[in-house]
Each structure stands twice: as structure tokens, then as C-alpha cells.
Motif scaffolding. Structure first.
Motif, PDB file in Angstrom:
ATOM      1  N   HIS A  31       0.810  -1.223   0.000  1.00 38.83           N
ATOM      2  CA  HIS A  31       0.000   0.000   0.000  1.00 38.83           C
ATOM      3  C   HIS A  31       0.841   1.269   0.000  1.00 38.83           C
ATOM      4  N   ALA A  32       1.973   1.274   0.707  1.00 43.24           N
ATOM      5  CA  ALA A  32       2.803   2.479   0.741  1.00 43.24           C
ATOM      6  C   ALA A  32       3.378   2.781  -0.643  1.00 43.24           C
ATOM      7  N   GLU A  33       3.856   1.757  -1.327  1.00 45.73           N
ATOM      8  CA  GLU A  33       4.403   1.956  -2.666  1.00 45.73           C
ATOM      9  C   GLU A  33       3.322   2.443  -3.626  1.00 45.73           C
ATOM     10  N   ARG A  34       2.118   1.915  -3.489  1.00 42.82           N
ATOM     11  CA  ARG A  34       1.028   2.325  -4.369  1.00 42.82           C
ATOM     12  C   ARG A  34       0.611   3.763  -4.095  1.00 42.82           C
ATOM     13  N   VAL A  35       0.577   4.148  -2.815  1.00 43.90           N
ATOM     14  CA  VAL A  35       0.262   5.539  -2.482  1.00 43.90           C
ATOM     15  C   VAL A  35       1.313   6.467  -3.077  1.00 43.90           C
ATOM     16  N   ARG A  36       2.578   6.107  -2.908  1.00 43.57           N
ATOM     17  CA  ARG A  36       3.654   6.951  -3.426  1.00 43.57           C
ATOM     18  C   ARG A  36       3.533   7.137  -4.945  1.00 43.57           C
ATOM     19  N   GLU A  37       3.283   6.048  -5.646  1.00 40.56           N
ATOM     20  CA  GLU A  37       3.179   6.126  -7.104  1.00 40.56           C
ATOM     21  C   GLU A  37       2.013   7.013  -7.532  1.00 40.56           C
ATOM     22  N   SER A  38       0.842   6.820  -6.924  1.00 41.96           N
ATOM     23  CA  SER A  38      -0.321   7.620  -7.308  1.00 41.96           C
ATOM     24  C   SER A  38      -0.152   9.074  -6.883  1.00 41.96           C
ATOM     25  N   TRP A  39       0.482   9.286  -5.724  1.00 38.71           N
ATOM     26  CA  TRP A  39       0.746  10.648  -5.233  1.00 38.71           C
ATOM     27  C   TRP A  39       1.644  11.386  -6.214  1.00 38.71           C
ATOM     28  N   LEU A  40       2.734  10.754  -6.634  1.00 41.51           N
ATOM     29  CA  LEU A  40       3.672  11.386  -7.561  1.00 41.51           C
ATOM     30  C   LEU A  40       3.021  11.689  -8.897  1.00 41.51           C
ATOM     31  N   ASN A  41       2.029  10.886  -9.260  1.00 42.98           N
ATOM     32  CA  ASN A  41       1.358  11.075 -10.553  1.00 42.98           C
ATOM     33  C   ASN A  41       0.255  12.128 -10.507  1.00 42.98           C
ATOM     34  N   THR A  42      -0.177  12.545  -9.302  1.00 45.99           N
ATOM     35  CA  THR A  42      -1.327  13.453  -9.216  1.00 45.99           C
ATOM     36  C   THR A  42      -1.059  14.743  -8.457  1.00 45.99           C
ATOM     37  N   VAL A  43      -0.158  14.738  -7.490  1.00 45.12           N
ATOM     38  CA  VAL A  43       0.041  15.888  -6.610  1.00 45.12           C
ATOM     39  C   VAL A  43       1.287  16.665  -7.022  1.00 45.12           C
ATOM     40  N   VAL A  71       6.537  10.752   4.341  1.00 44.43           N
ATOM     41  CA  VAL A  71       5.485  11.699   3.940  1.00 44.43           C
ATOM     42  C   VAL A  71       6.118  13.007   3.466  1.00 44.43           C
ATOM     43  N   HIS A  72       7.123  13.472   4.194  1.00 49.94           N
ATOM     44  CA  HIS A  72       7.822  14.704   3.832  1.00 49.94           C
ATOM     45  C   HIS A  72       8.435  14.616   2.438  1.00 49.94           C
ATOM     46  N   SER A  73       8.882  13.434   2.036  1.00 54.82           N
ATOM     47  CA  SER A  73       9.562  13.276   0.748  1.00 54.82           C
ATOM     48  C   SER A  73       8.617  13.436  -0.440  1.00 54.82           C
ATOM     49  N   LEU A  74       7.325  13.399  -0.190  1.00 54.48           N
ATOM     50  CA  LEU A  74       6.352  13.498  -1.272  1.00 54.48           C
ATOM     51  C   LEU A  74       6.051  14.956  -1.611  1.00 54.48           C
ATOM     52  N   PRO A  75       5.628  15.239  -2.836  1.00 60.22           N
ATOM     53  CA  PRO A  75       5.356  16.623  -3.246  1.00 60.22           C
ATOM     54  C   PRO A  75       4.195  17.245  -2.473  1.00 60.22           C
ATOM     55  N   LEU A 224     -10.064   4.515  -1.063  1.00 60.92           N
ATOM     56  CA  LEU A 224      -9.592   5.270  -2.227  1.00 60.92           C
ATOM     57  C   LEU A 224      -8.677   4.444  -3.122  1.00 60.92           C
ATOM     58  N   MET A 225      -8.475   3.176  -2.775  1.00 61.02           N
ATOM     59  CA  MET A 225      -7.565   2.316  -3.541  1.00 61.02           C
ATOM     60  C   MET A 225      -6.174   2.950  -3.655  1.00 61.02           C
ATOM     61  N   ALA A 226      -5.751   3.561  -2.550  1.00 65.10           N
ATOM     62  CA  ALA A 226      -4.396   4.133  -2.416  1.00 65.10           C
ATOM     63  C   ALA A 226      -4.143   5.337  -3.322  1.00 65.10           C
ATOM     64  N   MET A 227      -5.192   6.001  -3.757  1.00 64.05           N
ATOM     65  CA  MET A 227      -5.022   7.185  -4.629  1.00 64.05           C
ATOM     66  C   MET A 227      -5.619   8.414  -3.963  1.00 64.05           C
ATOM     67  N   PRO A 228      -4.823   9.457  -3.688  1.00 62.53           N
ATOM     68  CA  PRO A 228      -5.368  10.677  -3.081  1.00 62.53           C
ATOM     69  C   PRO A 228      -6.567  11.204  -3.860  1.00 62.53           C
ATOM     70  N   LEU A 229      -7.593  11.614  -3.124  1.00 61.55           N
ATOM     71  CA  LEU A 229      -8.815  12.117  -3.731  1.00 61.55           C
ATOM     72  C   LEU A 229      -8.752  13.629  -3.856  1.00 61.55           C
ATOM     73  N   ARG A 230      -8.976  14.141  -5.039  1.00 66.00           N
ATOM     74  CA  ARG A 230      -9.035  15.593  -5.193  1.00 66.00           C
ATOM     75  C   ARG A 230     -10.391  16.096  -4.727  1.00 66.00           C
ATOM     76  N   ILE A 231     -10.363  17.025  -3.778  1.00 67.04           N
ATOM     77  CA  ILE A 231     -11.613  17.562  -3.260  1.00 67.04           C
ATOM     78  C   ILE A 231     -11.826  19.019  -3.679  1.00 67.04           C
ATOM     79  N   ARG A 232     -10.822  19.611  -4.304  1.00 67.55           N
ATOM     80  CA  ARG A 232     -10.972  20.987  -4.790  1.00 67.55           C
ATOM     81  C   ARG A 232      -9.900  21.294  -5.850  1.00 67.55           C
TER      82      ARG A 232
END
Length: 232
Positions: A31-43, A71-75, A224-232
Motif C-alpha cells: 500500500h505504501a508503494e502504491r500511495v507513493r506512485e499515485s501521489w507522484l502522478n497526481t500531486v 510523507v515529507h519526501s512526497l510533493p 480510495l484504492m491508495a489514490m489521493p482524492l481531489r476535493i478541490r
């Protein structure tokens, strides 16, 4: 600037913390690797991510250090509130001195930009929930007070719009209103994100969509299937 949310990261990078999440089902595998990948692709670096609790399995601050560094290492800017498993969380003042892009809420609010503020608290089980006790009631009222203190801080800082962060869902399983939903309505909150609920059966126990003018989003990682949800 975009605003995203994802809760229940349940990180455990410190080798002293043995909490593999895949024992809870295939949706937690890597799950951590999947969050990181989706985070880097969206945030992006100019975006903000709200993280409403259950960040690390560490019991003490040093056991959570690697997780917070991850967490700090992410955009992006990160605004974090406490979950029921965040036992490492002691002093928000100390935590807020760790990283310039990570902001920990504790009876406070934080500006996101364009007059928008994040406010919130851990929350608790609501009256009418199965097994609700006198002990729960005491914590519930304390958490309602903390939410109001955070919302007050947002107002004092001149908030034009408030996004609320709770870890626990703000209603019972029947979706009945609570002192949490009452406070959010009184302060004119338009959006509330929360986590804590895991598994398809429990997802249905959380309020989602509009209730008394507030748009509620369940943002637990597995929902969320490990993908940050855009709320705005």
C-alpha cells in the motif's frame, strides 16, 4: 493549487515496528508503494494534501520518524490531524518544527490558500453507535470541544472557507446527526473529510455526500484504492 485528501496511511518503515497491512486483505498489499506512485502522478509541489489520521503505527516519536520522513519526501504541502492509532503524537508544537511542508493540527487551523483553511480533530464514536458507553461519551464531548476550538481558530485567522478533517466518521452507523455535524454546519463548513472505516462492509457505515449543506468524503486509504482524492 489543488487540494487532495487521503487518510489511514498506516506506515511502519521502522524495523522495530512490525505491522504488515496486507494481513487485512489484498487491497493493502504494497500500500505504501502504491500511495507513493499515485501521489507522484497526481500531486504537484503547489498542491496540498490533507491526511486525517492513522499516519504511523509507531508507538513513540522515534518509531514514527521514518514514516514522517517518507510523507515529507512526497510533493506538496501536507496538513495532518490525529488518528486513534497515532500514539506517537504528543506535542504538536514539536511536530510542527520538524518539516516546513508538514503542518499538524491540534486545536488549531492552518491556511491552505485563497482564504481556505483546514481545521479539525480526531473525533470519536458518536452517540447511537453500537456499544457506545459512558466512557465514549466523555471522549466524544471532549473531541467536539476540540473541533470547535479548531474552527474558532480558523475564523480568527480570517477564513473565508473551511475544510474540516476528522479521523472518525462524524455520525453513527445510521447516519444520524451529531454534535460534530452540528458544529460543522454552524461554522459554515462546506467540505469534511474523514477516514477510520476499512473494508466494504464498513464503508457503508460512513456518511458520504451532502448532509445539511456539508459535503462528506470518506478518504481511508483502502476506500480510495491508495489514490489521493481531489476535493478541490
Amino acid at each position: 493549487m489543488k487540494i487532495f485528501a487521503i487518510g489511514d496511511l498506516h506506515l511502519s518503515f521502522d524495523p522495530r515496528v512490525d505491522k504488515p497491512m496486507d494481513v487485512f486483505g489484498p487491497e493493502w498489499k504494497n500500500h505504501a508503494e502504491r500511495v507513493r506512485e499515485s501521489w507522484l502522478n497526481t500531486v504537484g509541489e503547489q498542491d496540498t494534501v490533507l491526511i486525517p489520521g492513522d499516519i504511523s503505527w509507531g508507538l513513540k516519536a522515534d518509531e514514527a520518524a521514518m514514516d514522517l520522513a517518507w510523507v515529507h519526501s512526497l510533493p506538496g504541502e501536507k496538513i495532518l490531524s490525529k488518528g486513534n492509532h497515532d500514539l506517537w503524537w504528543t506535542s504538536a508544537h514539536k511536530l510542527n518544527g520538524l518539516y516546513g511542508d508538514m503542518h499538524f493540527l491540534q486545536n488549531t487551523a492552518f491556511p491552505i490558500g485563497d482564504g481556505i483553511f483546514a481545521a479539525g480533530t480526531r473525533g470519536w464514536t458518536c452517540p447511537g453507535s453500537e456499544g457506545f458507553t459512558e466512557h465514549d461519551e466523555k471522549i466524544y464531548h471532549r473531541e467536539v470541544l476540540r473541533l470547535r476550538m479548531s474552527l474558532d481558530d480558523a475564523v480568527k485567522q480570517g477564513a473565508e472557507e473551511i475544510i474540516a478533517m476528522l479521523h472518525y466518521p462524524p455520525t453513527n452507523e445510521a447516519g444520524q446527526g451529531s454534535d460534530f455535524t452540528k458544529a460543522l454546519r454552524e461554522y459554515g463548513v462546506k467540505t469534511c473529510v474523514y477516514g477510520h472505516l476499512h473494508g466494504e462492509r464498513n464503508f457503508r457505515r460512513g456518511i458520504q455526500g451532502y448532509f445539511n449543506g456539508v459535503d462528506y468524503h470518506l478518504v481511508s486509504l483502502d476506500h480510495l484504492m491508495a489514490m489521493p482524492l481531489r476535493i478541490r
